[in-house]
Design an enzyme around this catalytic site. Structure first.
Site, PDB file in Angstrom:
ATOM      1  N   GLY A  55       0.847  -1.182   0.000  1.00 20.44           N
ATOM      2  CA  GLY A  55       0.000   0.000   0.000  1.00 20.44           C
ATOM      3  C   GLY A  55       0.880   1.228   0.000  1.00 20.44           C
TER       4      GLY A  55
ATOM      5  N   CYS B 156       5.698  -5.885   0.957  1.00 20.69           N
ATOM      6  CA  CYS B 156       6.006  -4.452   0.867  1.00 20.69           C
ATOM      7  C   CYS B 156       5.540  -3.740   2.145  1.00 20.69           C
ATOM      8  CB  CYS B 156       5.375  -3.876  -0.397  1.00 20.69           C
ATOM      9  SG  CYS B 156       5.928  -2.209  -0.760  1.00 20.69           S
ATOM     10  N   TYR B 157       4.490  -2.935   2.060  1.00 16.74           N
ATOM     11  CA  TYR B 157       4.002  -2.285   3.287  1.00 16.74           C
ATOM     12  C   TYR B 157       3.684  -3.333   4.359  1.00 16.74           C
ATOM     13  CZ  TYR B 157       1.092   0.482   6.431  1.00 16.74           C
ATOM     14  OH  TYR B 157       0.568   1.088   7.539  1.00 16.74           O
TER      15      TYR B 157
ATOM     16  N   HIS C 287       7.480  -7.056  -4.871  1.00 20.65           N
ATOM     17  CA  HIS C 287       6.095  -7.480  -5.149  1.00 20.65           C
ATOM     18  C   HIS C 287       6.053  -8.812  -5.896  1.00 20.65           C
ATOM     19  CE1 HIS C 287       3.806  -3.971  -3.793  1.00 20.65           C
ATOM     20  NE2 HIS C 287       4.924  -3.315  -4.048  1.00 20.65           N
TER      21      HIS C 287
ATOM     22  N   GLU D   5       3.533 -10.547  -6.557  1.00 18.24           N
ATOM     23  CA  GLU D   5       2.289 -10.722  -7.296  1.00 18.24           C
ATOM     24  C   GLU D   5       2.319 -10.160  -8.716  1.00 18.24           C
ATOM     25  OE1 GLU D   5       2.895  -8.598  -4.917  1.00 18.24           O
ATOM     26  OE2 GLU D   5       1.643  -6.822  -4.934  1.00 18.24           O
TER      27      GLU D   5
ATOM     28  N   SER E 121     -25.595  -4.860 -20.562  1.00 17.64           N
ATOM     29  CA  SER E 121     -24.807  -3.843 -21.255  1.00 17.64           C
ATOM     30  C   SER E 121     -24.137  -4.418 -22.494  1.00 17.64           C
ATOM     31  CB  SER E 121     -23.725  -3.332 -20.316  1.00 17.64           C
ATOM     32  OG  SER E 121     -22.803  -4.382 -20.060  1.00 17.64           O
ATOM     33  N   GLY E 122     -24.152  -5.753 -22.622  1.00 16.59           N
ATOM     34  CA  GLY E 122     -23.375  -6.364 -23.695  1.00 16.59           C
ATOM     35  C   GLY E 122     -21.967  -6.679 -23.230  1.00 16.59           C
ATOM     36  N   GLY E 123     -21.627  -6.282 -22.014  1.00 22.09           N
ATOM     37  CA  GLY E 123     -20.305  -6.585 -21.461  1.00 22.09           C
ATOM     38  C   GLY E 123     -20.252  -8.015 -20.937  1.00 22.09           C
ATOM     39  N   VAL E 124     -19.052  -8.460 -20.604  1.00 23.14           N
ATOM     40  CA  VAL E 124     -18.847  -9.851 -20.205  1.00 23.14           C
ATOM     41  C   VAL E 124     -19.628 -10.186 -18.924  1.00 23.14           C
ATOM     42  CG1 VAL E 124     -17.109 -11.530 -19.487  1.00 23.14           C
ATOM     43  CG2 VAL E 124     -16.551  -9.842 -21.226  1.00 23.14           C
ATOM     44  N   ASP E 125     -19.519  -9.330 -17.913  1.00 27.43           N
ATOM     45  CA  ASP E 125     -20.079  -9.676 -16.602  1.00 27.43           C
ATOM     46  C   ASP E 125     -21.601  -9.831 -16.635  1.00 27.43           C
ATOM     47  OD1 ASP E 125     -17.468  -9.290 -15.921  1.00 27.43           O
ATOM     48  OD2 ASP E 125     -17.791  -7.298 -15.059  1.00 27.43           O
ATOM     49  N   SER E 126     -22.289  -8.838 -17.212  1.00 25.65           N
ATOM     50  CA  SER E 126     -23.753  -8.939 -17.189  1.00 25.65           C
ATOM     51  C   SER E 126     -24.222 -10.087 -18.090  1.00 25.65           C
ATOM     52  CB  SER E 126     -24.419  -7.610 -17.553  1.00 25.65           C
ATOM     53  OG  SER E 126     -24.138  -7.220 -18.870  1.00 25.65           O
TER      54      SER E 126
ATOM     55  N   LYS F 142     -12.559 -11.189 -12.829  1.00 30.73           N
ATOM     56  CA  LYS F 142     -12.877 -11.147 -14.261  1.00 30.73           C
ATOM     57  C   LYS F 142     -12.420 -12.399 -15.018  1.00 30.73           C
ATOM     58  CE  LYS F 142     -14.309  -8.097 -17.386  1.00 30.73           C
ATOM     59  NZ  LYS F 142     -15.402  -7.147 -17.084  1.00 30.73           N
TER      60      LYS F 142
END
Ligand code: XMP
Length: 587
Positions: free
Chosen positions: A52, A79-80, A170, A172, A224-229, A374
């Protein structure tokens, strides 16, 4: 399902990246605020404290429940997180003056535990990614240094007895190639986690959950046409059958070419019966007439969405007791994250529709994807048989092409400076925590290197972007800025340009190499060709930061040629700006 690992969020975006990496190991990890009491984390096999932006010496900086460090559960600070452990257990954290950002070479001193298998070939350096100001100068009693770098004496430390470890770099991020090995050492060996996480195998239990929550009620979506919805809708469709799930798509007229038809066809293929398109194109365009200022544009669009959705909720009787609202919310959206992440999210959400708020307050809502990231949503989508052309789409902003169609109040000429031309238009950028609204610098050539472009922006504080010119009908100095608004004509011009770019980058495979590829229309041109096009291909993990990506020359030439033939287009530019200092969108 109980998580085996909890990542404590010490600020910003890092926590999600870490949780995703742990899940890639097949281990269920979640994210919680750093101050979560140890009593709420009982049963975890391990705790990771994220990085952070704070210093442990800042007033109000994130902290953790000290009981976690004596509970006997393995803890890993990054890190932090490392500095926090050192600070709480009596080590010394030194306040850094300048900080260290970028690659460092790791010198491994002890390879028995956390760093097992990290060094590979003797004599070959181990690159790690650093991003810090403060550092641990002396580890707490009972801890040993496990690795160091030139500038960082305690790049890793640990206590086998306490089962507490930490690294300054890091693990990750992709820039630390040995990072996943280190995370696996902690999660698998030190914590003893077993594999329990495979999102694609959870479809049945998600569907069962949907049936339970819905009971005898039906579900409706604003899609919306997006992946999630789309994935969330498909899960509900499978769980309840096509008669009980509705989806409405609001056509704002701000979408890309062919979008409405694409969404309609995709939903038909998925077996949706109750799929509706609300044609709101005129309403949006009328409301946006005469508006220039970016935040104002966003505000008007937000208001229109609210108005249209309210009308659908009431008009189609979705507010009566027979319906609940389905949403494609994914895991990172559900977490209150600290620091800049929160500020950045504010603008990405539309004004909350009162009716929707009422449904949420009454618990009449289902979010089947709220524990997934995602990439996991995509894996579920693939398993459900949703076509790749739908799942692998780039993210597209809610306000659509409106934030890629730059407007202006002013006429004006470009100004010659030593480096190139300052164009008489302004775009949005981001520096530190605040947004900037500044002119852009255009070069008549491509700089030799990425570093050269970055150096140019650092040198000039009056601009927030640097562009290269790919094509211009007239010399750069002859292009003029002019007053321009969001008109149907300009939106059509942008849509045509965007469709050309998308077709060519799909065909050449370039689409796959970038995370997003905005195409922007700017009011800069000649009397007969009033606008220019800007190409903005970028690479990113989550849109918070981004790197400008160069496309192959042959592709750029082909693209420029086709774009030059679009009615009204005077020039084609290439945006070379990273985020920060530029944002991804121009607004
Ligand atoms: P910026 O321009 O801030 O964009 O660098 C970061 C990412 O967010 C997307 N974006 C939005 N997405 N609604 C969305 O759903 C919005 O209002 C919105 N504004 C920006 C942008 O496309 C990029 O991926």
């Amino acid at each position: 399902m109980q998580p085996q690992i909890t990542v404590l969020d010490a600020g910003g975006q890092y926590c999600h990246l870490i949780a995703r990496k742990v899940r890639e190991l097949g281990v269920y990890a979640d994210v919680a605020p750093s101050e979560t009491p140890a009593s709420e984390l009982k049963g975890r096999k391990g705790i990771i404290i994220s990085g952070g932006p704070s210093s442990v010496y800042d007033a109000g900086s994130p902290t953790i429940d000290p009981a976690l460090l004596t509970a006997g559960i393995p803890v890993f600070g990054i890190c932090y997180g490392l500095q926090l452990i050192a600070h709480q257990l009596g080590g010394t954290v030194e306040k850094g003056e300048r900080g260290e950002y970028g690659f460092a070479e790791l010198d491994v001193l002890d390879e028995d535990t956390l760093l097992r298998g990290v060094s590979g070939t003797p004599g070959v350096s181990i690159p790690v990614w650093m991003s810090h100001r403060d550092l641990v100068a002396k580890p707490p009693a009972g801890f040993r240094g496990l690795a160091s770098t030139d500038t960082c004496p305690i790049a890793a430390m640990g206590s086998e007895e306490k089962r507490i470890y930490g690294v300054q770099f890091h693990p990750e991020v992709a820039h630390t190639p040995c990072g996943q090995t280190i995370l696996a050492n902690f999660v698998e060996t030190i914590c003893g986690c077993t594999k329990d996480w495979d999102p694609a195998r959870q479809i049945e239990s998600i569907e069962e959950h949907i049936r339970q929550v819905a009971g005898s009620r039906n579900i409706f979506f604003f899609v919306s046409g997006g992946v999630d919805s789309t994935v969330a809708y498909t899960l509900c469709l499978k769980a309840l059958g096509p008669d009980r799930v509705h989806g409405t798509y609001v056509d704002s007229g701000l979408m890309r070419e062919g979008e409405t038809e694409f969404v309609r066809e995709s939903f038909a293929k998925l077996g949706a019966k109750g799929f509706f398109v609300e044609d709101a194109r005129k309403r949006f365009l009328t409301a946006l007439a005469g508006i220039v200022e970016p935040e104002r544009k966003r505000h008007v669009i937000g208001e229109k969405f609210v108005e249209v959705q309210e009308r659908i909720l009431e008009g189609d009787n979705y507010m009566d007791g027979g319906w609940i609202l389905g949403q494609g919310t994914i895991y990172p959206d559900t977490i209150e994250s600290g620091g800049s992440a929160k500020a950045d999210l504010i603008k990405t959400h539309h004004n909350r529709v009162a009716g929707i708020q009422k449904l949420i307050d009454a618990g009449r809502i289902i979010e089947p994807l709220s524990s997934f990231y995602k990439d996991e949503v995509r894996a579920i989508g693939r398993q459900l048989g949703i076509p790749a052309e739908m799942l692998d789409r780039h993210p597209f902003p809610g306000p659509g092409l409106a934030i890629r169609c730059l407007c202006s109040e002013y006429e004006g000429a470009s100004q010659k400076v030593e480096e190139g031309w300052i164009l008489p238009i302004k775009s949005v950028g981001v520096q530190g925590d605040s947004r900037t609204y500044r002119p852009v610098l255009a070069l008549d050539r491509f700089p030799a290197s990425e570093a050269e472009a970055a150096a140019l922006i650092n040198r000039r504080s009056d601009v927030n972007r640097v562009l290269a010119t790919a094509y211009s009908q007239v010399p750069l100095g002859e292009l003029r800025g002019h007053a321009a608004q969001l008109t149907a004509e300009r939106l059509d011009r942008l849509r045509r340009a965007d469709a050309i770019v998308r077709r060519l980058s799909l065909a050449g495979g370039f689409e796959k190499e970038v995370w997003q590829f905005p195409v922007v229309l700017i009011p800069l041109g000649t009397a007969t060709h009033p606008d220019s096009v800007v190409l903005r291909p970028i690479d990113s993990v989550d849109g918070m930061t981004a790197r400008a990506v160069r496309m192959p020359d042959a592709l750029l030439q082909e693209m420029s040629k086709e774009l030059a033939a679009v009615e009204g287009v005077a020039a084609v530019f290439y945006d070379l700006t990273n985020k920060p200092p530029g944002t991804i969108e121009w607004e």
